[in-house]
Scaffold this active site. Structure first.
Site, PDB file in Angstrom:
ATOM      1  N   VAL A 105       9.905  -0.855   3.201  1.00 15.50           N
ATOM      2  CA  VAL A 105      10.098   0.282   4.103  1.00 15.50           C
ATOM      3  C   VAL A 105      11.262   0.052   5.072  1.00 15.50           C
ATOM      4  O   VAL A 105      11.459   0.820   6.007  1.00 15.50           O
ATOM      5  CB  VAL A 105       8.804   0.577   4.909  1.00 15.50           C
ATOM      6  CG1 VAL A 105       7.683   1.047   3.979  1.00 15.50           C
ATOM      7  CG2 VAL A 105       8.350  -0.631   5.719  1.00 15.50           C
ATOM      8  N   HIS A 121       6.890   3.601  -0.500  1.00 15.72           N
ATOM      9  CA  HIS A 121       5.998   3.549   0.668  1.00 15.72           C
ATOM     10  C   HIS A 121       6.653   4.158   1.902  1.00 15.72           C
ATOM     11  O   HIS A 121       6.208   3.919   3.018  1.00 15.72           O
ATOM     12  CB  HIS A 121       5.562   2.106   0.945  1.00 15.72           C
ATOM     13  CG  HIS A 121       4.697   1.524  -0.135  1.00 15.72           C
ATOM     14  ND1 HIS A 121       4.495   0.188  -0.311  1.00 15.72           N
ATOM     15  CD2 HIS A 121       3.978   2.138  -1.125  1.00 15.72           C
ATOM     16  CE1 HIS A 121       3.700  -0.019  -1.353  1.00 15.72           C
ATOM     17  NE2 HIS A 121       3.382   1.147  -1.867  1.00 15.72           N
TER      18      HIS A 121
END
Ligand SMILES: [Zn+2]
Length: 240
Positions: A105, A121
């Site tokens: 991320v 994600h």
């Protein structure tokens, strides 16, 4: 197979593939110094990191949630994508790599100039309101500002207790289904559903990870080495 021989084989497959997809995990990020909170067994300030990164924490313990993600953002902003990321973006420009799906991320693939990046994600670097979905700046989040609707600001990542972003997954699956080669880097693929992705290719699968994993037998080739070093070496072999 020795790593050297395996890297040569990988370089051959990259050359021969008309559509190659990379799938990267925490091992790619940790080589840039980004801590892997999710797989840490330890506690963060006496809290389970799985709780701090949950919807429950966002809704019920926002100060804790906010402090945790402010620190994670600071981590990402004070570190730099390592040379392995640059290799990927160069290989992409040369048409040797076509898409990158990542569990990370930190936004490092985009920051290194890669295209067709599927952030499975989400991304720490996109902030929006948990209530009305309006986008906000990273600064507004760090300052602890609330949205004009009164809602809490949060990073655009998948928290524990939330659904995975379906359209991004679908894009990644479509890319993998049309690929001749999938290279998995820096993940032991213990988590469902991401561990289902490599098998969706009709082509070859390669794993690059520091340690052996329980799923190595599912790959055509396994290379036990650092992500950065392996990618630099493959690039050397390709430009020869
Ligand atoms: Zn709002």
């Amino acid at each position: 197979m020795a790593n050297r021989q395996a890297l040569e084989q990988l370089a051959e497959w990259v050359k021969g593939s008309s559509y190659t997809v990379l799938l990267t995990g925490a091992g790619m990020s940790t080589e840039s110094g980004i801590p892997d909170f999710r797989s840490q067994n330890g506690l963060w300030k006496n809290f389970d990191p799985a709780y701090v990164s949950s919807v429950d924490a966002l809704e019920d313990h926002y100060h804790l949630f906010h402090e945790f993600y402010s620190l994670r953002l600071q981590d990402v902003e004070t570190r730099f994508p390592h040379q392995g990321y640059e290799v990927l973006s160069r290989l992409q420009v040369q048409g040797l790599i076509h898409a990158i799906a990542t569990q990370n991320v930190d936004g490092f693939h985009l920051r290194s100039g890669s295209q067709n990046v599927y952030e499975l994600h989400g991304s720490l670097r996109k902030i929006y309101c948990h209530t009305c979905s309006q986008e906000h700046s990273i600064e507004a989040f760090k300052d602890g500002t609330a949205c004009s609707c009164g809602g809490k600001l949060r990073p655009s990542i998948v928290l524990f207790g939330e659904m995975l972003p379906e359209h991004i997954w679908q894009q990644a699956i479509t890319a993998i289904e049309q690929s001749d080669l999938v290279v998995v880097i820096g993940t032991s693929l213990q988590v469902y559903p991401v561990n289902q992705l490599p098998a969706m290719t009709k082509g070859k699968t390669v794993l690059i990870n520091k340690e052996p994993t329980a799923l190595d037998h599912l790959f055509d080739l396994s290379i036990y080495s650092s992500a950065k070093d392996s990618l630099l070496e493959v690039e050397n072999l390709l430009v020869r």
